[in-house]
Design an enzyme around this catalytic site. Sequence first.
Site, PDB file in Angstrom:
ATOM      1  CB  CYS A  29      19.099 -55.070  -2.629  1.00 19.83           C
ATOM      2  SG  CYS A  29      17.324 -54.716  -2.580  1.00 19.83           S
ATOM      3  CG  HIS A  62      28.620 -46.261   2.121  1.00 23.98           C
ATOM      4  ND1 HIS A  62      27.760 -45.206   1.977  1.00 23.98           N
ATOM      5  CD2 HIS A  62      28.096 -47.032   3.120  1.00 23.98           C
ATOM      6  CE1 HIS A  62      26.762 -45.318   2.834  1.00 23.98           C
ATOM      7  NE2 HIS A  62      26.945 -46.416   3.551  1.00 23.98           N
ATOM      8  CG  HIS A 105      29.842 -67.731 -15.419  1.00 23.41           C
ATOM      9  ND1 HIS A 105      29.119 -68.310 -16.441  1.00 23.41           N
ATOM     10  CD2 HIS A 105      30.916 -68.544 -15.207  1.00 23.41           C
ATOM     11  CE1 HIS A 105      29.721 -69.429 -16.817  1.00 23.41           C
ATOM     12  NE2 HIS A 105      30.810 -69.579 -16.093  1.00 23.41           N
ATOM     13  CG  HIS A 148      20.131 -56.647  -6.793  1.00 20.58           C
ATOM     14  ND1 HIS A 148      19.339 -57.623  -6.219  1.00 20.58           N
ATOM     15  CD2 HIS A 148      19.492 -55.471  -6.562  1.00 20.58           C
ATOM     16  CE1 HIS A 148      18.263 -57.072  -5.677  1.00 20.58           C
ATOM     17  NE2 HIS A 148      18.339 -55.761  -5.872  1.00 20.58           N
ATOM     18  CG  ASN A 170      14.371 -56.975  -5.906  1.00 26.87           C
ATOM     19  OD1 ASN A 170      15.128 -57.598  -5.180  1.00 26.87           O
ATOM     20  ND2 ASN A 170      14.462 -55.665  -6.067  1.00 26.87           N
TER      21      ASN A 170
END
Length: 504
Positions: A225, A304, A389, A393, A426
């Site tokens: 995602c 990562h 703002h 996700h 989602n």
Amino acid sequence: MADEKVAPPVDDRMKPLTPNYLKLVFHHVVSNALFLCIPPLLALLFPHLSATSLASFASPQLSSHSTVAGSTLLGLVVALYMLRRPKAVYLVDFACFKGSSAYVAPRVTILAKFTGGGTFTEETVAFQRKMLERSGISDEAYIPASLLCNPPDMCYRTAQEEAETVIFSAVDELFRNTGVAARDVGVLVTNCSLHNPTPTYADMIVHRYKMSSDVITYNLSGMGCSAGLIAIDLVRQLLQVHRNSYALVVSTESMTLNAYLGNNRSMLVTNSLFRLGGAAILLSNRLRDRRRSKYQLIHTVRTHKGADDRSYSCVTQEEDAEGKVGVALSKDLMAVAGSALKANISTLGPIVLPLSEQLLFLTSLVLKKVLKLDHVKQYLPDFKLAFEHFCIHAGGRAVLEELEKSLGLSPWDMEPSRMTLYRFGNTSSSSLWYELAYCEAKARIKAGDRVWQIGFGSGFKCNSAVWRSLRAIKSAKNMRNSNPWLDEIDNFPVQVPKLVPLMP
């Protein structure tokens, strides 16, 4: 009554200063420290500058040589700065897919489609129902036509039809609104995690819109995602090399071939969360596009955590005991996401936070870690001093609640993410653009506002993008049809209960 004493009026100036007020004062003092120091420095330097000016006046030749040398040095410094300065990347506009009523799938329909056919246990049906009732997603979100068939038509052909419907709808809208010709696009990056056909999504777009033969294309897959922000970062780097170029980013996810039809609970959760969606984003490094662009890309930070076994295995596509493929979510997902976010913030924070917040954080860190004062709490930086703002996700209700607590955000800050999850579900990597569209539709974006987009994905990855608004964005009622909230923004926000029972 005559002897009753009347309390003297309270002078507001005599009230004790609250911690929040003191913190605000501290923030302004530290942030403006340079300007506050200028007057004293000028006062100290004034006698020296006066003496130097008199000496130069007495020796015109010395003054001329000094002027030439100073001008040359200044010119070299400016030239070096201009050469090393990265090219600005502008977001001209973006468009999000919005399905017709034919794609609307009430949760009870999804329950019937994903648990029908007599191959599911009673426990599976009960668990799927519970997940749908607690998902925080309305009955207005979309799923592909292939999954609304009876029985579902899950094959390569229908997966391609789903991709073409979403991608071409968003790209058509984007080109129509911006007036940019497809042949003018120099860079194209597409991302979809679970469907990787040949030819690729990027090839499909080049063929459909008859793009130039020298267009630079990339097709990202399997990156979860957070791949949408990876695509944005890739474009940022490419636009440092390719001059006067437009770049098109297309982010989506495929549901047709990835609905799970087994009984493994860790794989059933995705059936409750994922819905149909996609977004197309047009970026430019052309200076003349600045005036008509909405935002400028300020920072991208990618983290990562794949070197860690628990992080690597918390979101995986695999087969269950019956050989049915699905995406399994580990129970460690929330802890892994929190760890990835912390690592991402540790890089992003020093870049975006005001000096006052960095000093407070450093002070608490020294007191706790160096001086071993265990009673001192680790200071949580106030990211609302860095951003106006937040687009987080919309991975799920639990994820949003955890991040709201971790970042110290308010319900107003979380509203775009929660309403996106409620209205569209989602939609994977494209959810961040539905959230930004919500902010625009609510006329919240003012000139100079900073937007923080945060994406999470398998691997495990946490990525951030920071944008600065170049102008105030008009309300949805005055906008063109590229905003998916256009005709219903007045209905939001809504209160989403913890549990919404499925109605037959």
